[in-house]
Structures are given as C-alpha cells and as structure tokens.
Design a protein around this motif. Structure first.
Motif, mmCIF file in Angstrom:
data_model
loop_
_atom_site.group_PDB
_atom_site.id
_atom_site.type_symbol
_atom_site.label_atom_id
_atom_site.label_comp_id
_atom_site.label_asym_id
_atom_site.label_seq_id
_atom_site.Cartn_x
_atom_site.Cartn_y
_atom_site.Cartn_z
ATOM 1 N N GLU A 151 0.821 -1.206 0.000
ATOM 2 C CA GLU A 151 0.000 0.000 0.000
ATOM 3 C C GLU A 151 0.858 1.261 0.000
ATOM 4 O OE1 GLU A 151 -2.069 2.024 3.451
ATOM 5 O OE2 GLU A 151 -3.785 0.998 2.538
ATOM 6 N N ILE A 152 1.932 1.289 0.796
ATOM 7 C CA ILE A 152 2.719 2.518 0.839
ATOM 8 C C ILE A 152 3.521 2.709 -0.454
ATOM 9 C CG2 ILE A 152 2.841 2.452 3.358
ATOM 10 C CD1 ILE A 152 5.826 1.843 3.061
ATOM 11 N N ILE A 153 3.832 1.597 -1.149
ATOM 12 C CA ILE A 153 4.434 1.739 -2.477
ATOM 13 C C ILE A 153 3.416 2.365 -3.431
ATOM 14 C CG2 ILE A 153 5.334 0.519 -4.483
ATOM 15 C CD1 ILE A 153 7.336 0.538 -2.281
ATOM 16 N N ALA A 154 2.188 1.844 -3.386
ATOM 17 C CA ALA A 154 1.127 2.402 -4.237
ATOM 18 C C ALA A 154 0.865 3.860 -3.880
ATOM 19 C CB ALA A 154 -0.146 1.575 -4.079
ATOM 20 N N MET A 155 0.960 4.166 -2.603
ATOM 21 C CA MET A 155 0.745 5.540 -2.142
ATOM 22 C C MET A 155 1.794 6.476 -2.728
ATOM 23 S SD MET A 155 0.629 6.733 1.856
ATOM 24 C CE MET A 155 0.252 8.427 2.325
ATOM 25 N N ALA A 243 8.316 -15.844 2.147
ATOM 26 C CA ALA A 243 6.873 -15.769 1.903
ATOM 27 C C ALA A 243 6.394 -14.321 1.960
ATOM 28 C CB ALA A 243 6.126 -16.618 2.931
ATOM 29 N N HIS A 244 6.910 -13.550 2.910
ATOM 30 C CA HIS A 244 6.545 -12.135 3.018
ATOM 31 C C HIS A 244 6.951 -11.395 1.749
ATOM 32 C CE1 HIS A 244 5.820 -8.442 5.545
ATOM 33 N NE2 HIS A 244 6.541 -7.915 4.571
ATOM 34 N N TYR A 245 8.147 -11.646 1.293
ATOM 35 C CA TYR A 245 8.673 -10.974 0.106
ATOM 36 C C TYR A 245 7.890 -11.377 -1.143
ATOM 37 C CZ TYR A 245 12.333 -8.993 -2.932
ATOM 38 O OH TYR A 245 13.036 -8.251 -3.855
ATOM 39 N N ARG A 246 7.570 -12.677 -1.267
ATOM 40 C CA ARG A 246 6.796 -13.148 -2.426
ATOM 41 C C ARG A 246 5.420 -12.498 -2.465
ATOM 42 N NH1 ARG A 246 8.798 -18.350 -1.135
ATOM 43 N NH2 ARG A 246 6.818 -18.808 -0.085
ATOM 44 N N CYS A 247 4.759 -12.444 -1.325
ATOM 45 C CA CYS A 247 3.417 -11.858 -1.275
ATOM 46 C C CYS A 247 3.459 -10.370 -1.605
ATOM 47 C CB CYS A 247 2.812 -12.079 0.104
ATOM 48 S SG CYS A 247 1.086 -11.576 0.231
ATOM 49 N N PHE A 248 4.464 -9.694 -1.103
ATOM 50 C CA PHE A 248 4.659 -8.272 -1.399
ATOM 51 C C PHE A 248 4.794 -8.049 -2.901
ATOM 52 C CE2 PHE A 248 8.264 -5.126 -1.952
ATOM 53 C CZ PHE A 248 7.475 -3.987 -1.888
ATOM 54 N N LYS A 249 5.619 -8.859 -3.557
ATOM 55 C CA LYS A 249 5.822 -8.710 -5.006
ATOM 56 C C LYS A 249 4.548 -9.059 -5.776
ATOM 57 C CE LYS A 249 9.523 -11.315 -5.126
ATOM 58 N NZ LYS A 249 10.683 -12.048 -5.705
ATOM 59 N N LEU A 255 -1.134 -4.677 -8.658
ATOM 60 C CA LEU A 255 -1.410 -3.238 -8.756
ATOM 61 C C LEU A 255 -0.777 -2.618 -9.993
ATOM 62 C CD1 LEU A 255 -0.801 -2.311 -5.003
ATOM 63 C CD2 LEU A 255 -3.003 -2.319 -6.183
ATOM 64 N N ASP A 256 -0.137 -3.454 -10.808
ATOM 65 C CA ASP A 256 0.524 -3.009 -12.041
ATOM 66 C C ASP A 256 1.598 -1.955 -11.751
ATOM 67 O OD1 ASP A 256 0.967 -3.195 -14.777
ATOM 68 O OD2 ASP A 256 -0.393 -1.538 -15.246
ATOM 69 N N ILE A 257 2.343 -2.182 -10.665
ATOM 70 C CA ILE A 257 3.462 -1.304 -10.321
ATOM 71 C C ILE A 257 4.750 -2.017 -10.695
ATOM 72 C CG2 ILE A 257 4.703 -0.150 -8.450
ATOM 73 C CD1 ILE A 257 2.040 0.113 -6.986
ATOM 74 N N LYS A 258 5.455 -1.467 -11.653
ATOM 75 C CA LYS A 258 6.685 -2.094 -12.134
ATOM 76 C C LYS A 258 7.813 -1.832 -11.149
ATOM 77 C CE LYS A 258 5.536 -1.908 -17.069
ATOM 78 N NZ LYS A 258 4.117 -1.595 -16.825
ATOM 79 N N TYR A 259 8.711 -2.822 -11.020
ATOM 80 C CA TYR A 259 9.816 -2.701 -10.089
ATOM 81 C C TYR A 259 11.031 -3.473 -10.599
ATOM 82 C CZ TYR A 259 8.007 -7.296 -8.706
ATOM 83 O OH TYR A 259 7.556 -8.584 -8.720
ATOM 84 N N VAL A 260 12.171 -3.163 -10.028
ATOM 85 C CA VAL A 260 13.423 -3.865 -10.316
ATOM 86 C C VAL A 260 13.926 -4.433 -8.999
ATOM 87 C CG1 VAL A 260 15.815 -3.623 -11.086
ATOM 88 C CG2 VAL A 260 13.995 -2.332 -12.237
ATOM 89 N N GLU A 261 14.231 -5.729 -8.967
ATOM 90 C CA GLU A 261 14.819 -6.314 -7.763
ATOM 91 C C GLU A 261 16.314 -6.011 -7.734
ATOM 92 O OE1 GLU A 261 13.244 -10.117 -6.188
ATOM 93 O OE2 GLU A 261 12.411 -10.324 -8.211
ATOM 94 N N ASN A 262 16.759 -5.398 -6.672
ATOM 95 C CA ASN A 262 18.157 -5.004 -6.522
ATOM 96 C C ASN A 262 18.720 -5.655 -5.258
ATOM 97 O OD1 ASN A 262 20.628 -3.802 -6.202
ATOM 98 N ND2 ASN A 262 19.894 -1.704 -6.156
ATOM 99 N N PRO A 263 19.438 -6.786 -5.384
ATOM 100 C CA PRO A 263 19.937 -7.491 -4.195
ATOM 101 C C PRO A 263 20.976 -6.702 -3.415
ATOM 102 C CG PRO A 263 20.851 -8.450 -6.202
ATOM 103 C CD PRO A 263 19.801 -7.483 -6.644
#
Length: 431
Positions: A151-155, A243-249, A255-263
């Motif tokens: 939600e805060i990413i969408a915000m 599991a937390h990370y998978r659900c977040f992604k 929400l159709d929010i594009k992202y890049v995973e940066n380890p």
C-alpha cells in the motif's frame, strides 16, 4: 558600510523568485505542501510534528553509532545548563517513533502518521543535497502483513502521478530478512570481503569493520565487480521472510506497479529489516534516490516501546522538487486575483475597503500602496500577474461605483456599482 552576513553554506533561503543557484520558490514549495497534505489525508494518515532538536542518544540507538549519519554527519552540541548532548535531527523516523513511544500512541490501535520538516546533516553540499534539507515522511505503525508494504508503495506511486513525474522514476526493491538471517549473511559477507581487503577503498575498509552491508552500496566503479559477486542476502532468507517478500511482489504485480529487484539495495540506516525500497531517477546526476524506506519492525522496542511491526518511507523535498520543476506538472500560482488601484483624494481609503470586502469573499487581493500615476499603477498590476484590476477613482466615490478591468482581455473594462463588484468578479473568474 557594514559587511553583509550570508547564509550558511548548504542552507538555502526560499524566496518569492527563483535564485541563480536554487530554482525553487516559496510558492512552488507551498503548492507541493498543499498536494502532500491532501494526498496523505486521502490515505488516512494524520500529521505529527516533532522538535528539531532531540537527545543525541535517540539517533545513536535508532540509526546506529557506526553509521555515517551518526558518526560523521550530525550537528551535535552540549546543552549549556546540564551538559546534555543534543543533536539537530538528521532524519524524521526516530523522532516520530520517540513521540509515539513517549505518548503511548499505539495503546489502542495502529497508527498512520506523516510529517514534513527540516533535517540537518553536515555533509558536502551538492545539487539536491544540502546541509539543511527537508523531508516528507510516512510511518505506518502496528501493521504486520505485506499488504501495508504494497500500500505505501502504491501511495508513493500515486504522489508521483499527482506531480507528473511517474515516468521518470524507477522502483527498486529488496528484502533484508530478519535479524538472525542478516547476522548469517553478515558473517559470510565479512569473510568474503576480507579476502579482497587490499582492493577496497578507505571508506569500504572502514565499513567492513563497522557496517559491512554498506560496502555493497559503494558507488566506486573499481569495486563493482567485487560487490556484484558478494554473497546475496536474499539467499539467506528463511521461509517466513521469503513468503513475506513473495506476497509483497505479488501485490505489486496485481497493482501493475513495475519494479526492479536489486539485491544490493541495503539502505543507509541500521534499523531496516524485511522489505526495503527506493525510487530512483537518472535525471538528477549522481543523486539518484528521490524516496526510500522499508520495514523497521524492531525499532519501537529498541526505543523503549512494546514490539510493533512498522514500515515507512521518506522523500527529500529539495531533490524531489528539482525533478518536478524540470519535468513535472505542478503549478505554483503566487499571483493575486485582483490588483486594486486608486487615484485621487480619498480613493485610497475606499480602495482599502473594497479590497477587504473582496478578501472576505475569497479573492486574493493586492492593493497598491503609495501615490503613483494611473499608468505606473497599471504597469505594476500587469507585472503582479493578477487577472483583474479594480480601479477606484476620486470621480467615482460619490456615485458609489468603481471600474473593473480584465487584464487578460476577455471581459474588457466596465464601471460597476460597488454593490455589484463581488458578483461581477465571481462571474468573470468562473467564465
């Protein structure tokens, strides 16, 4: 003539007009603040305001004694009365959570809080980075699931849309896991980096001893190959963190929010765990990060409160507004609606009365001060950017009338009765 006293380097004045080396005006800033206030309220966040000065121990305990912020950048001094060590706040989360713990705000329910104000770091001033800078911060306290992360990413994405800069920003995400997982990764990372210690720069050698995860955040091009091959924290995550990370992604995808995973995204403060993220841009030179944050589930307990899951983010206003100024859609309108002109004996007092009545009706009004020719006053009316001019002449006082002029030409010029001034201007403005 006395010598001029100038502002401290890296601490800028906000003026009504653009400066040569600082393009942001007070009106542009105010327009941004208006957008932010409405935006935060629309997501159910309440504003909190905390002192600029806090006990130094607050930041040592929360940010971390070995971080660059605490170790090198804070403005710290002793109180003259009791020798208490005080610091100008270098960021907003610690102050916000100190207030939450002190006033027991989490006693009955979770909290969604936002703040805006000046922060201070003693570092080398450069474009978008100053010694006194300002932040907007969002803190969601008492929420455990990955849904609040999404939600805060969408915000934040919603704010970029409102400012017209969504297309210039890239979202980078990572997971730092829990404390036990980070400890295992830290041990492996230290072992790995120690093998290359002779190739590390001085800053990275220092961080290897104090905060090795920050070595991965190095911008030194000579270290990129070493950093890229370093053990990845994501490989040390347990099933619960994964599991937390998978659900977040999954939620971001939904929400159709594009992202890049940066380890290698670690953030610069010690209190982060699990989800971390940054919004970056390639339009501001070396200062790529515009907004960043993540989870800090253990911080409230660290500051003396009961354990509470927490997540938040902060954005540097100066850096963000430089991007908005150049590429965004935010408009700052400091011009008045009406410029009031007076000519002849007694007209100045009547002009003042009309101006007060217009302000009471909701108009922004600038009244001319002093005695000048009508021509000179009209030039100032044009220069003010006002849409309308109200001309109060001595010859019109007895008849109780005045002259309105549309400075944009749509309605021309006409003389109206004093009783009709407000209604006429309202019609002109809405046309």
């Amino acid at each position: 003539m006395a010598q001029k006293i100038q502002s401290v380097k890296g601490m800028n004045d906000l003026l009504p007009v653009e400066q040569k080396d600082f393009k942001l005006t007070a009106a542009f800033w105010q327009a941004f603040e208006d957008v932010v206030g409405r935006w935060a309220k629309s997501y159910g966040y309440s504003q909190i305001r905390t002192p600029i000065v806090e006990q130094t121990g607050l930041f040592v305990r929360s940010i971390g004694e070995e971080t660059d912020v605490v170790g090198k950048e804070m403005y710290t001094f002793s109180d003259s009365n009791d020798s208490l060590s005080l610091s100008l706040r270098p960021e907003g989360t610690a102050s916000c959570l100190r207030a939450v713990v002190e006033h027991n705000l989490l006693y009955n329910s979770p909290q969604k809080l936002w703040y805006m104000g000046p922060m201070f770091r003693r570092e080398r001033p450069q474009k978008g980075r100053y010694r006194q800078f300002h932040q907007v911060g969002i803190e969601a306290l008492g929420f455990e699931g990955p849904d609040i992360d999404a939600e805060i990413i969408a915000m934040s994405a919603d704010l970029w849309d409102k400012l017209g800069i969504r297309g210039y920003l890239t979202l980078e995400i990572n997971s730092l896991g829990n404390r036990k997982e980070r400890a295992a990764h830290r041990a492996a990372l230290v072992d790995y980096l120690t093998r290359y210690e002779d190739k590390l720069d001085d800053d990275s050698k220092r961080r290897l001893k104090t905060n090795p995860l920050r070595v991965l955040d190095s911008k030194n091009p000579d270290l990129q190959e070493i950093c890229n091959a370093a053990p990845r924290l994501v490989d040390y995550l347990g099933e619960e963190s994964q599991a937390h990370y998978r659900c977040f992604k999954t939620m971001l995808d939904g929400l159709d929010i594009k992202y890049v995973e940066n380890p290698r995204l670690v953030r610069g403060l010690d209190y982060y765990n699990q989800t971390v993220f940054e919004w970056t841009t390639d339009k501001l030179g070396a200062q790529a990060t515009v907004c960043g944050g993540g989870r800090y589930d253990g911080l409230i307990e660290e500051l003396g409160g009961k354990p509470a899951a927490s997540i938040g983010f902060a954005m540097g206003i100066e850096r963000l507004l430089l991007l908005v100024h150049e590429y965004g859609s935010l408009k700052a309108d400091a011009a008045p609606d009406v410029y009031v002109i007076h000519q002849g004996d007694g007209a100045d007092l009547q002009a003042m009365k009309y101006a007060q009545a217009l302000r009471a009706a909701g108009f922004d009004v600038m009244q001319h001060s002093g005695c000048q020719s009508l021509k000179a006053q009209m030039k100032k009316a044009d220069a003010s950017g006002a849409r309308f001019a109200l001309i109060v002449a001595q010859s019109e006082l007895e008849s109780g009338s005045a002259t309105l002029k549309d400075l944009q030409g749509m309605h021309g010029q006409q003389t109206v009765a004093a009783a009709d001034l407000i209604n006429t201007l309202q019609q002109w403005k809405s046309a």
